[in-house]
Design a protein around this motif. Structure first.
Motif, PDB file in Angstrom:
ATOM      1  N   TYR A 121     -11.534  -0.913 -15.280  1.00 56.28           N
ATOM      2  CA  TYR A 121     -10.437  -0.831 -15.713  1.00 56.28           C
ATOM      3  C   TYR A 121     -11.615  -0.711 -17.529  1.00 56.28           C
ATOM      4  O   TYR A 121     -11.119   0.421 -17.428  1.00 56.28           O
ATOM      5  CB  TYR A 121      -9.331  -1.567 -16.175  1.00 56.28           C
ATOM      6  CG  TYR A 121      -8.215  -1.265 -16.664  1.00 56.28           C
ATOM      7  CD1 TYR A 121      -7.337  -0.115 -16.627  1.00 56.28           C
ATOM      8  CD2 TYR A 121      -8.127  -1.679 -18.606  1.00 56.28           C
ATOM      9  CE1 TYR A 121      -6.841   0.946 -17.621  1.00 56.28           C
ATOM     10  CE2 TYR A 121      -7.250  -0.394 -19.780  1.00 56.28           C
ATOM     11  CZ  TYR A 121      -6.291   0.007 -19.289  1.00 56.28           C
ATOM     12  OH  TYR A 121      -5.750   0.977 -19.801  1.00 56.28           O
TER      13      TYR A 121
ATOM     14  N   LEU B 119      -0.605  -2.781 -13.930  1.00 57.02           N
ATOM     15  CA  LEU B 119       0.014  -1.548 -13.913  1.00 57.02           C
ATOM     16  C   LEU B 119      -0.827  -0.914 -15.310  1.00 57.02           C
ATOM     17  O   LEU B 119      -1.276   0.088 -14.931  1.00 57.02           O
ATOM     18  CB  LEU B 119       1.190  -1.597 -13.840  1.00 57.02           C
ATOM     19  CG  LEU B 119       2.416  -1.679 -12.792  1.00 57.02           C
ATOM     20  CD1 LEU B 119       3.477  -1.692 -13.076  1.00 57.02           C
ATOM     21  CD2 LEU B 119       2.128  -0.654 -11.245  1.00 57.02           C
ATOM     22  N   LYS B 120      -0.631  -0.977 -16.147  1.00 57.04           N
ATOM     23  CA  LYS B 120      -1.454  -0.801 -17.816  1.00 57.04           C
ATOM     24  C   LYS B 120      -1.694  -1.915 -17.952  1.00 57.04           C
ATOM     25  O   LYS B 120      -1.571  -2.746 -19.041  1.00 57.04           O
ATOM     26  CB  LYS B 120      -0.559   0.039 -18.824  1.00 57.04           C
ATOM     27  CG  LYS B 120      -1.892   0.863 -19.333  1.00 57.04           C
ATOM     28  CD  LYS B 120      -0.447   1.783 -20.098  1.00 57.04           C
ATOM     29  CE  LYS B 120      -1.428   2.650 -20.963  1.00 57.04           C
ATOM     30  NZ  LYS B 120      -3.066   3.194 -20.971  1.00 57.04           N
TER      31      LYS B 120
ATOM     32  N   ASP C 265      -7.429   4.158 -11.899  1.00 55.10           N
ATOM     33  CA  ASP C 265      -5.852   4.222 -12.846  1.00 55.10           C
ATOM     34  C   ASP C 265      -5.233   4.075 -10.921  1.00 55.10           C
ATOM     35  O   ASP C 265      -4.096   3.445 -11.412  1.00 55.10           O
ATOM     36  CB  ASP C 265      -5.974   4.696 -13.265  1.00 55.10           C
ATOM     37  CG  ASP C 265      -7.024   5.091 -14.686  1.00 55.10           C
ATOM     38  OD1 ASP C 265      -7.339   3.563 -14.515  1.00 55.10           O
ATOM     39  OD2 ASP C 265      -6.675   5.387 -15.524  1.00 55.10           O
ATOM     40  N   ASN C 266      -5.225   5.294 -10.968  1.00 57.27           N
ATOM     41  CA  ASN C 266      -5.074   5.835  -9.473  1.00 57.27           C
ATOM     42  C   ASN C 266      -4.160   4.633  -8.804  1.00 57.27           C
ATOM     43  O   ASN C 266      -3.185   4.171  -8.438  1.00 57.27           O
ATOM     44  CB  ASN C 266      -5.108   7.050  -9.050  1.00 57.27           C
ATOM     45  CG  ASN C 266      -4.547   8.147  -9.261  1.00 57.27           C
ATOM     46  OD1 ASN C 266      -3.555   7.964 -10.525  1.00 57.27           O
ATOM     47  ND2 ASN C 266      -5.415   9.345  -9.205  1.00 57.27           N
TER      48      ASN C 266
ATOM     49  N   ARG D 252      -5.572   1.482  -9.033  1.00 56.21           N
ATOM     50  CA  ARG D 252      -4.368   0.237  -9.793  1.00 56.21           C
ATOM     51  C   ARG D 252      -2.972   0.729  -9.644  1.00 56.21           C
ATOM     52  O   ARG D 252      -2.530  -0.471  -9.700  1.00 56.21           O
ATOM     53  CB  ARG D 252      -5.122   0.071 -10.842  1.00 56.21           C
ATOM     54  CG  ARG D 252      -5.136  -1.244 -11.709  1.00 56.21           C
ATOM     55  CD  ARG D 252      -4.842  -0.974 -12.823  1.00 56.21           C
ATOM     56  NE  ARG D 252      -4.053  -0.306 -13.510  1.00 56.21           N
ATOM     57  CZ  ARG D 252      -5.082   0.801 -14.685  1.00 56.21           C
ATOM     58  NH1 ARG D 252      -6.084   0.922 -14.462  1.00 56.21           N
ATOM     59  NH2 ARG D 252      -4.254   0.804 -14.796  1.00 56.21           N
ATOM     60  N   TYR D 253      -3.104   1.499  -9.646  1.00 54.16           N
ATOM     61  CA  TYR D 253      -1.026   2.551 -10.326  1.00 54.16           C
ATOM     62  C   TYR D 253      -0.167   1.758  -9.045  1.00 54.16           C
ATOM     63  O   TYR D 253       0.398   0.728  -8.728  1.00 54.16           O
ATOM     64  CB  TYR D 253      -0.916   3.089 -10.595  1.00 54.16           C
ATOM     65  CG  TYR D 253      -0.681   3.233 -12.032  1.00 54.16           C
ATOM     66  CD1 TYR D 253      -0.621   2.693 -12.510  1.00 54.16           C
ATOM     67  CD2 TYR D 253      -1.426   4.697 -12.240  1.00 54.16           C
ATOM     68  CE1 TYR D 253      -0.472   3.105 -13.780  1.00 54.16           C
ATOM     69  CE2 TYR D 253      -1.856   4.694 -13.946  1.00 54.16           C
ATOM     70  CZ  TYR D 253      -1.224   4.135 -14.608  1.00 54.16           C
ATOM     71  OH  TYR D 253      -1.716   4.511 -16.069  1.00 54.16           O
ATOM     72  N   LEU D 254      -1.102   2.191  -7.354  1.00 50.35           N
ATOM     73  CA  LEU D 254      -0.498   2.006  -6.453  1.00 50.35           C
ATOM     74  C   LEU D 254      -0.636   0.237  -5.484  1.00 50.35           C
ATOM     75  O   LEU D 254       0.954   0.068  -5.492  1.00 50.35           O
ATOM     76  CB  LEU D 254      -1.270   3.134  -4.964  1.00 50.35           C
ATOM     77  CG  LEU D 254      -0.707   2.940  -3.256  1.00 50.35           C
ATOM     78  CD1 LEU D 254       0.705   3.380  -3.575  1.00 50.35           C
ATOM     79  CD2 LEU D 254      -1.766   3.591  -2.723  1.00 50.35           C
TER      80      LEU D 254
ATOM     81  N   SER E 182       2.197  -1.872  -8.140  1.00 43.82           N
ATOM     82  CA  SER E 182       3.325  -0.850  -7.764  1.00 43.82           C
ATOM     83  C   SER E 182       3.510  -1.649  -6.608  1.00 43.82           C
ATOM     84  O   SER E 182       5.197  -2.439  -6.702  1.00 43.82           O
ATOM     85  CB  SER E 182       3.205   0.401  -7.214  1.00 43.82           C
ATOM     86  OG  SER E 182       3.184   0.856  -8.973  1.00 43.82           O
TER      87      SER E 182
ATOM     88  N   THR F 139       4.201  -5.526  -7.560  1.00 40.73           N
ATOM     89  CA  THR F 139       5.291  -6.243  -7.878  1.00 40.73           C
ATOM     90  C   THR F 139       6.653  -5.850  -7.389  1.00 40.73           C
ATOM     91  O   THR F 139       7.607  -6.768  -7.992  1.00 40.73           O
ATOM     92  CB  THR F 139       5.207  -4.801  -9.524  1.00 40.73           C
ATOM     93  OG1 THR F 139       4.008  -5.198 -10.048  1.00 40.73           O
ATOM     94  CG2 THR F 139       6.280  -5.499 -10.216  1.00 40.73           C
TER      95      THR F 139
END
Length: 500
Positions: free
Chosen positions: A44, A104-105, A176-177, A179-181, A184, A187
């Motif tokens: 990141y 997530l961020k 980023d994609n 990490r988001y996946l 998520s 979580t």
């Protein structure tokens, strides 16, 4: 409510299954995030220059987690008493959701807060979970319930790192994609665990809130006092060494080893994928060692003599710790030969003695999990058998010093920039000292047990002799009294005759 699963697992309570699967979901998220926190935050930072994460920020968050985890055992008795078990579990599980969601961020302050809260709440989660399992089942079935709970929870290594296995496959940078996946899914896993706690049943209590507050405060104060007093026991003092070592060892394979594999550039696009599969094999090692220990304990000959039973238990503990030491040494040697020295701190193309090898990296993960399970289970076993009257204080002491070990690992990794070989030297010395400590305390424990048995035997012999002597004196007194009455009657008859 009890669920029958045959003779071997009869009287398994619904709370045990609910709490076990909830822990599986929560730790699937937590272990996977902790295992790759350094890799995720470094990626990141490389794509977001203004993020504010320095090199090793992932290690800093894990060090902060251990600082608050060290304080947890002295605070959680109060919280569990006031909030009760079910609400304590819900509160603690929410902190795990926040911890996973904070990636997530990523934000510096959000990570600091979520990590600190989850440190305290981890201790709260385990205390409330074990307590609810304990009060939900009869004492004679407690062991099978806690064993099943622990076994279910260990599969979190497989499921959480299994997510990393798929999302990090052939990835050279965690975008980023990606990490988001990944975050998520993790979580959502933590959220499912939180929802499962809603199904648990809290036993009824008639205590009012004010009563629970006063008793909870007293319990926390008593725990602190008893923990300090426990330091007078030489066994408790000796055990500080294994406590700190297991904290170092566990923190290494949970937070550092994954980064070592992921930052070894010789693995190319498989580096991040290997970090995930390494976590899976840590779990496989844990489960294999646990099953092996159970099978071995069944083979130990149980005799009617308590002393012989104690000696067989001590020999089993020494065997398991010795096996853990040998397995750990093999792992240290393989890591020294195949993984680059500066891999904990940065991406590196360096070659160690031999070129990095993927199967060896995975094998080391298995050996780390296997040996850690042997060390941990024998510590728990020794605490349970030698500190029965002070188990909460002994466990608080264990958690505190184990957290100190975790703090040390992330401090000298991030701030002193220790390479992999220094990590190996420290763990090798720690494992040797742990083996030496167990040799001492087990042998002294056997000698003490022998002395106590001898004292009991002498005491019982004295009691028996005293009872026999008392019985003999009683018979003599009865005989003497009877003879006295006979002489008296004869004298009376002689007196009567003389008078006539």
């Amino acid at each position: 409510m009890r669920i029958s699963l045959g003779d071997s697992f009869s009287h398994i309570t619904a709370n045990t299954l609910i709490i076990g699967f909830a822990f599986l979901c929560l730790y699937s998220a937590f272990n996977a995030v902790a295992n790759t926190s350094e890799l995720v935050l470094n990626s990141y930072q490389s794509t977001h220059a203004d993020a504010g994460f320095g090199q090793g920020f992932g290690y800093t968050t894990l060090m902060l987690f251990n600082i608050f985890f060290a304080l947890g055992p002295f605070v959680t008795p109060f919280l569990v008493r006031v909030l009760l078990d079910k609400i304590s579990l819900l509160v603690a599980s929410v902190s795990f959701v926040l911890y996973a969601a904070s990636f997530l961020k990523p934000n510096v302050y959000a990570l600091y807060v979520s990590t600190s809260i989850s440190g305290v709440c981890t201790s709260l989660l385990w205390a409330a979970g074990f307590n609810l399992i304990t009060v939900s089942c009869p004492t004679e079935y407690l062991e099978v319930n806690t064993s099943l709970f622990w076994l279910i929870a260990q599969f979190s290594y497989l499921f959480g790192n299994g997510v990393l296995f798929f999302t990090f496959y052939e990835v050279d940078l965690i975008s980023d994609n990606t990490r988001y996946l990944t975050m998520s899914i993790l979580t959502v896993s933590a959220i499912i665990g939180t929802c499962l706690f809603c199904l648990a049943k809290q036993p009824y209590t008639s205590e009012k809130l004010s009563q629970r507050v006063s008793k909870g405060f007293k319990t926390s104060v008593d725990t602190v006092k008893e923990t300090v007093l426990l330091l007078r026991d030489f066994k408790a003092l000796f055990l500080i060494v294994p406590y700190i070592f297991t904290g170092i060892y566990q923190s290494f394979f949970m937070g550092v080893y994954g980064a070592c594999v992921g930052q070894t550039m010789y693995f190319k696009n498989d580096a991040y994928w290997l970090a995930g599969i390494s976590g899976i094999f840590v779990g496989i090692g844990q489960i294999t060692a646990a099953c092996g220990r159970i099978c071995w304990s069944k083979l130990v000959i149980h005799t009617k003599s308590k002393q012989q039973e104690h000696e067989s238990k001590g020999s089993l503990q020494l065997f398991c710790v010795s096996t853990g030491f040998c397995v750990a040494c093999v792992c240290f040697l393989l890591m020294y030969l195949f993984l680059p020295d500066d891999s904990p701190n940065q991406k590196t193309d360096e070659i160690s003695v031999f070129t990095p090898n993927q199967p060896i990296a995975v094998l080391c993960s298995f050996l780390l999990g296997f040996s850690d399970c042997l060390f941990q289970t024998e510590i728990f076993s020794f605490i349970g058998s030698n500190f029965k009257e002070a188990t909460p204080s002994a466990m608080a002491m264990f958690s505190f010093f184990q957290a100190i070990g975790g703090i040390l690992v992330f401090f000298y990794t991030n701030h002193l920039h220790f390479g992999l070989r220094l990590h190996i030297y420290i763990m090798a010395v720690g494992s040797l000292l742990t083996l030496a400590v167990f040799c001492i305390i087990v042998n002294i424990g056997e000698d003490t047990s022998t002395e106590r048995d001898d004292e009991k035997a002498v005491k019982n012999l004295k009691v028996t002799e005293a009872s026999v002597l008392t019985e003999k004196n009683g018979i003599e007194m009865e005989n003497g009294t009877a003879n006295g009455h006979g002489i008296e009657r004869t004298a009376n008859k002689e007196t009567d005759v003389s008078v006539v």
